[in-house]
Design a protein around this motif. Structure first.
Motif, short mmCIF file in Angstrom:
data_model
loop_
_atom_site.label_atom_id
_atom_site.label_comp_id
_atom_site.label_asym_id
_atom_site.label_seq_id
_atom_site.Cartn_x
_atom_site.Cartn_y
_atom_site.Cartn_z
N ILE A 10 1.49 61.44 132.27
CA ILE A 10 1.38 59.93 131.53
C ILE A 10 1.46 60.10 130.31
O ILE A 10 2.19 59.39 129.42
CB ILE A 10 0.18 59.35 132.19
N THR A 11 1.05 61.29 129.52
CA THR A 11 1.03 61.54 128.13
C THR A 11 2.62 61.70 127.75
O THR A 11 2.83 61.21 126.69
CB THR A 11 0.25 62.90 127.70
N LYS A 12 3.32 62.31 128.47
CA LYS A 12 4.68 62.28 128.01
C LYS A 12 5.53 61.00 128.09
O LYS A 12 6.25 60.77 127.19
CB LYS A 12 5.59 63.29 129.46
N PHE A 13 5.37 60.28 129.15
CA PHE A 13 5.76 58.98 129.11
C PHE A 13 5.39 58.07 127.92
O PHE A 13 5.92 57.47 127.29
CB PHE A 13 5.24 58.24 130.46
N ALA A 78 12.66 48.95 127.99
CA ALA A 78 11.94 47.90 128.81
C ALA A 78 11.60 48.67 130.21
O ALA A 78 10.84 48.34 130.87
CB ALA A 78 12.71 46.44 129.04
N GLU A 79 12.78 49.13 130.52
CA GLU A 79 12.88 49.87 131.89
C GLU A 79 11.76 50.79 131.92
O GLU A 79 10.97 51.27 132.91
CB GLU A 79 14.08 50.30 132.28
N ILE A 83 8.13 51.64 134.23
CA ILE A 83 7.93 52.64 135.05
C ILE A 83 6.58 53.45 134.48
O ILE A 83 5.63 53.73 135.31
CB ILE A 83 9.06 53.88 134.94
N LEU A 84 6.01 53.45 133.32
CA LEU A 84 5.03 53.89 132.48
C LEU A 84 3.90 52.71 133.20
O LEU A 84 2.84 53.48 133.38
CB LEU A 84 5.13 53.72 131.02
N ASN A 85 4.06 51.56 132.96
CA ASN A 85 3.03 50.61 133.77
C ASN A 85 2.68 51.20 135.02
O ASN A 85 1.65 51.13 135.54
CB ASN A 85 3.68 49.45 133.69
N TYR A 86 3.72 51.48 135.92
CA TYR A 86 3.63 51.90 137.36
C TYR A 86 2.57 53.04 137.30
O TYR A 86 1.86 53.17 138.04
CB TYR A 86 4.78 52.14 137.87
N LEU A 87 2.94 53.92 136.63
CA LEU A 87 2.48 55.42 136.29
C LEU A 87 0.82 55.10 136.27
O LEU A 87 -0.04 55.67 136.80
CB LEU A 87 2.92 56.38 135.57
N GLU A 88 0.50 54.49 134.98
CA GLU A 88 -0.73 54.16 134.74
C GLU A 88 -1.65 53.59 135.69
O GLU A 88 -2.77 53.90 135.89
CB GLU A 88 -0.85 53.47 133.33
N PHE A 89 -1.07 52.45 136.33
CA PHE A 89 -1.67 51.78 137.32
C PHE A 89 -1.88 52.47 138.65
O PHE A 89 -2.99 52.65 139.00
CB PHE A 89 -0.84 50.64 137.72
N MET A 90 -1.08 53.28 139.27
CA MET A 90 -1.02 53.83 140.33
C MET A 90 -2.18 55.11 140.20
O MET A 90 -2.73 55.46 141.11
CB MET A 90 0.30 54.43 140.75
N SER A 91 -1.93 55.69 139.12
CA SER A 91 -2.69 57.20 138.84
C SER A 91 -4.30 56.67 138.75
O SER A 91 -5.00 57.71 139.15
CB SER A 91 -2.37 57.72 137.38
N GLY A 92 -4.64 55.53 138.71
CA GLY A 92 -6.17 55.20 138.42
C GLY A 92 -6.69 54.49 139.51
O GLY A 92 -7.83 54.06 139.65
#
Length: 249
Positions: A10-13, A78-79, A83-92
């Motif tokens: 997530i830090t990379k994204f 935007a794309e 995907i960053l939004n998904y990663l942040e949401f799903m990881s938590g």
């Protein structure tokens, strides 16, 4: 989805996304545009592997850096943000369990329909599940991007479902070495992955339209191939419902 490597990923994204925003604010600087594309490519390599179609897409954008338009660049940012939004949401969220530890399917007959831009076949599947099999289809209408509020709405709706069908259609054109191919929208792949983590592989089925390239990260999930009309595969869909014990005798 949460692993020991998730915070690093997530830090990379986030780092790549920040570079993309800076480049949009000062589009004339080629160095800034390249910085985002390179960081985004590396982030996707860490997430999907070096041969993933989306990695090749960003590699191609780097090669075309001089000719890429501001609108094309904004679409890439935007794309990436999506995907960053998904990663942040799903990881938590504890709902995104490891595939080896799926949750017990909820009671009821709710079946989630994951879809992209093919609204006709989405409607056909919804009618088939509801009118022919007597089930309760659940779906979210496609929207550009996925805000935090929409992701929370998705999780709320998806958590009540005991099975998921993902309609995999050729929505995004990707150019690789001058040759086009077509793949599903990123949200379709992420939502299918969410259900694999939530319910396990046996309770997710891909309805794969001919002409669509499938990412390697969803290998192993049951597939039903169709040409133009999902209804032509009603019998195979019925078998999936039978296996999930959703049909009354």
């Amino acid at each position: 989805m949460e692993t020991s490597e998730t915070p690093i990923l997530i830090t990379k994204f986030r780092s790549a996304h920040s570079a993309g925003v800076r480049a949009l604010n000062d589009f004339g600087k080629k160095l800034l545009r390249r910085q985002f594309l390179v960081r985004a490519k590396k982030a996707f390599q860490a997430l999907y592997g070096y041969k993933a179609p989306i990695v090749r897409k960003y590699s191609d954008a780097i090669r075309r850096l001089r000719d890429i338009t501001e609108d094309e660049y904004a679409a890439l940012v935007a794309e990436f943000e999506h995907i960053l939004n998904y990663l942040e949401f799903m990881s938590g969220h504890e709902a995104a369990n490891a595939m080896s530890q799926p949750s017990v399917p909820p009671a009821g007959n709710n079946v989630f329909i994951i879809h992209g831009h093919d609204e006709v076949n989405t409607l056909r599947l919804r009618v088939l599940l509801q009118d022919h099999f007597g089930l309760s289809p659940v779906l979210m209408m496609s929207k550009p991007g996925m805000s935090r509020a929409l992701l929370e709405k998705f999780e709320h709706s998806a958590s009540a479902c005991t099975l998921a069908f993902a309609i995999i259609t050729p929505d995004d054109e990707i150019i690789n070495h001058g040759q086009p191919y077509y793949q599903a929208r990123p949200n379709v792949i992420f939502e299918a992955g969410w259900f694999v983590g939530r319910l396990g592989i046996p309770r997710v089925c891909l309805l794969l339209k001919n002409g669509t390239t499938v990412q390697s990260d969803i290998d192993g999930i049951s597939r039903i191939h169709f040409r133009e009309n999902i209804e032509e595969k009603a019998l195979e869909i019925q078998r999936e419902l039978d296996a999930a014990e959703l049909l009354t005798t």
